[in-house]
Enzyme design. Structure first.
Site, PDB file in Angstrom:
ATOM      1  N   ARG A  29       0.896  -1.551   0.147  1.00 35.48           N
ATOM      2  CA  ARG A  29      -0.132   0.082   0.177  1.00 35.48           C
ATOM      3  C   ARG A  29       0.958   1.002   0.044  1.00 35.48           C
ATOM      4  O   ARG A  29       0.455   2.427  -0.682  1.00 35.48           O
ATOM      5  CB  ARG A  29      -1.157  -0.092   1.209  1.00 35.48           C
ATOM      6  CG  ARG A  29      -1.739  -1.093   0.731  1.00 35.48           C
ATOM      7  CD  ARG A  29      -2.791  -0.686   2.130  1.00 35.48           C
ATOM      8  NE  ARG A  29      -4.556  -2.075   2.255  1.00 35.48           N
ATOM      9  CZ  ARG A  29      -5.003  -2.158   2.657  1.00 35.48           C
ATOM     10  NH1 ARG A  29      -4.916  -1.443   5.060  1.00 35.48           N
ATOM     11  NH2 ARG A  29      -6.325  -2.841   2.373  1.00 35.48           N
ATOM     12  N   LYS A  42     -15.334 -16.779   4.972  1.00 31.93           N
ATOM     13  CA  LYS A  42     -16.752 -16.674   4.808  1.00 31.93           C
ATOM     14  C   LYS A  42     -17.318 -16.233   3.284  1.00 31.93           C
ATOM     15  O   LYS A  42     -16.595 -15.246   2.575  1.00 31.93           O
ATOM     16  CB  LYS A  42     -16.439 -15.239   5.836  1.00 31.93           C
ATOM     17  CG  LYS A  42     -16.671 -15.740   7.198  1.00 31.93           C
ATOM     18  CD  LYS A  42     -16.212 -14.489   7.958  1.00 31.93           C
ATOM     19  CE  LYS A  42     -18.119 -14.472   8.004  1.00 31.93           C
ATOM     20  NZ  LYS A  42     -18.858 -15.383   8.826  1.00 31.93           N
ATOM     21  N   GLY A  55      -6.538  -8.041   0.716  1.00 33.29           N
ATOM     22  CA  GLY A  55      -5.117  -7.866   1.104  1.00 33.29           C
ATOM     23  C   GLY A  55      -4.559  -9.165   1.060  1.00 33.29           C
ATOM     24  O   GLY A  55      -3.274  -8.914   1.134  1.00 33.29           O
ATOM     25  N   GLY A  69     -12.299  -5.333   1.356  1.00 35.38           N
ATOM     26  CA  GLY A  69     -13.823  -4.465   1.415  1.00 35.38           C
ATOM     27  C   GLY A  69     -14.015  -3.524   0.104  1.00 35.38           C
ATOM     28  O   GLY A  69     -14.946  -3.637   0.326  1.00 35.38           O
TER      29      GLY A  69
END
Length: 452
Positions: free
Chosen positions: A42, A204, A337, A377
């Site tokens: 990043r 998930k 990530g 996200g």
């Protein structure tokens, strides 16, 4: 209103507030108690915007968050490790303030020489940041003439520095990183290659169900790995061995919905046919997925296919990454990530290396991918909603500040009590002190300098 970029503004002599995403993985403290950045993706991705602002003669003021300090000072979440790495990558001095708001910070921002960098302490050390407090946003605006965001990873959050601040700054836009992120994600949404395949991993399903449903309208097939696959396998009535990670009930229900929609669309939906001890996709699955992806013109990959942090269970992720790296005529985009970290650590032979030269013998397979998104996200929400609040606010008309809006001292003490556990044994200076700063040299940090 079109989205402006940093190129659209005269920057010389201006205080340019760069909202960046330096929320990077950190190491445990070393022998000297110093934490280090473990994955600088990043920070590296933000370099073109930072360098451009410096070259244009801006007073560069960087704001970011690190982790979740719950609105109070905690040395474990300090911006200092990221600032150290930024100084090394820029090979120049970077000044680090001990807070992000206050009279001392305003003074310090006014004294930044043109072309130099001041990096603020973790914005989330104030609870008003995540609450999008308008008073906190106004306080930040006092050190901002031009607002530029390159924090794609937090653009889905309506926080003070990502949403409230740009709403009250007339000169605002995005940096080169967000411009690049939008380019690749819009290509997936509006002009995808055909066939366009989706690779899903991680754990998930329920967190990604809306994004998956949105992408199912656009892709020609899906391949699933990681613990997420077990939710789909259980949804199909298969038994999951007790020693494997058991899917949560809500993930199984989400998997049932997705499988039903895939069946309705007659969409190929691949699940593992073998595993390595339940922690990685097995060799038969690797071969199956390679064959499936061989004709792809576009691939979006979100989530590692196994427990990649353990070398014994990284084979599936590494093999698929290397295969895609060599796949010609295919646009390869990675989001998330963990997925970016997995691909960054997968090494391949550097074809440009010649024995005796300075080029490394091995490089990351990431060099063969078109785009590694800095958003997890945020990437999924952009694909789901075709936009993000922190980007859309840049396009709307700005709000004039109320002259009666003042900093609420009751709600935010500019010198809050220090976290004793986090700062034990440290000589703490008042936060926002006019004279307190750390200057980091490009080759590594100097000793902190302060005047009492």
């Amino acid at each position: 209103m079109r989205l402006k970029t940093i190129r659209d503004f005269p920057l010389r002599g201006k205080r340019v507030f760069l909202r960046l995403d330096f929320n990077t993985p950190l190491s445990a403290p070393d022998a000297n108690g110093v934490r280090h950045v473990e994955d600088d993706t990043r920070i590296r991705e933000a370099l073109p915007t930072v360098k451009y602002a410096m070259e244009q003669g801006a007073k560069v003021i960087i704001g970011s968050h690190v982790g979740r300090p719950n609105g109070k000072y905690n040395e474990a979440f300090s911006i200092l490790p990221a600032a150290m790495r930024l100084a090394e990558l820029l090979d120049t001095e970077v000044t680090v303030a001990d807070d992000c708001v206050g009279e001392g910070i305003e003074f310090k921002a006014s004294q930044v020489p043109n072309g130099h960098v001041l990096i603020l302490e973790n914005l989330r050390f104030h609870k008003e940041e995540e609450a999008n407090d308008p008073q906190f946003a106004k306080y930040l605006s006092r050190i901002c003439d031009v607002y530029i965001t390159d924090a794609f990873g937090t653009a889905h959050r309506k926080h003070a520095s990502t949403y409230g601040l740009p709403a009250i700054i007339p000169d605002r836009g995005c940096g080169f990183l967000i411009e690049k992120e939008i380019k690749y994600f819009d290509s997936m949404l509006h002009t995808p290659g055909n066939p366009f395949y989706l690779i899903l991993g991680g754990a998930k399903v329920s967190d990604k169900i809306q994004t998956i449903q949105s992408l199912m309208k656009r892709v020609q097939g899906i391949a699933v790995g990681g613990a997420m696959a077990y939710a789909f396998m259980k949804a199909k009535g298969e038994k999951i061995p007790p020693e494997w990670k058991q899917p949560a009930p809500e993930d199984v229900e989400a998997a049932k919905e997705i499988l039903k929609e895939a069946d309705r669309r007659k969409l190929p939906f691949l699940l593992p046919v073998d595993t390595t001890e339940g922690f990685d996709i097995g060799p038969k699955t690797i071969a199956l997925y390679k064959d499936f992806l061989s004709k792809a013109k576009m691939v979006f990959w979100n989530g590692p296919l196994g427990w990649f942090e353990k070398p014994a269970y990284a084979t599936g992720t590494n093999e698929i990454a290397k295969f895609l790296g060599d796949l010609k005529g295919c646009t390869k985009i990675v989001g998330g990530g963990d997925t970016v970290s997995a691909i960054n650590q997968c090494m391949i032979v550097n074809e440009a290396h010649v024995e005796g030269d300075e080029l490394p013998a091995q490089v990351s397979v990431a060099t063969k991918f078109d785009h590694l998104s800095t958003g997890g996200g945020a990437a999924l929400e952009y694909l789901e909603n075709e936009g993000l609040p922190g980007i859309e606010i840049l396009k709307t008309g700005y709000k004039a500040q109320s002259p009666t809006l003042e900093w609420n001292e009751k709600n935010s003490d500019p010198n809050p009590p220090q976290d004793k556990k986090a700062t034990k044994g440290k000589d703490q200076k008042p936060r926002g002190d006019v004279l307190f700063e750390k200057t980091l040299a490009g080759k590594g940090p100097k000793k902190p300098e302060s005047q009492e």
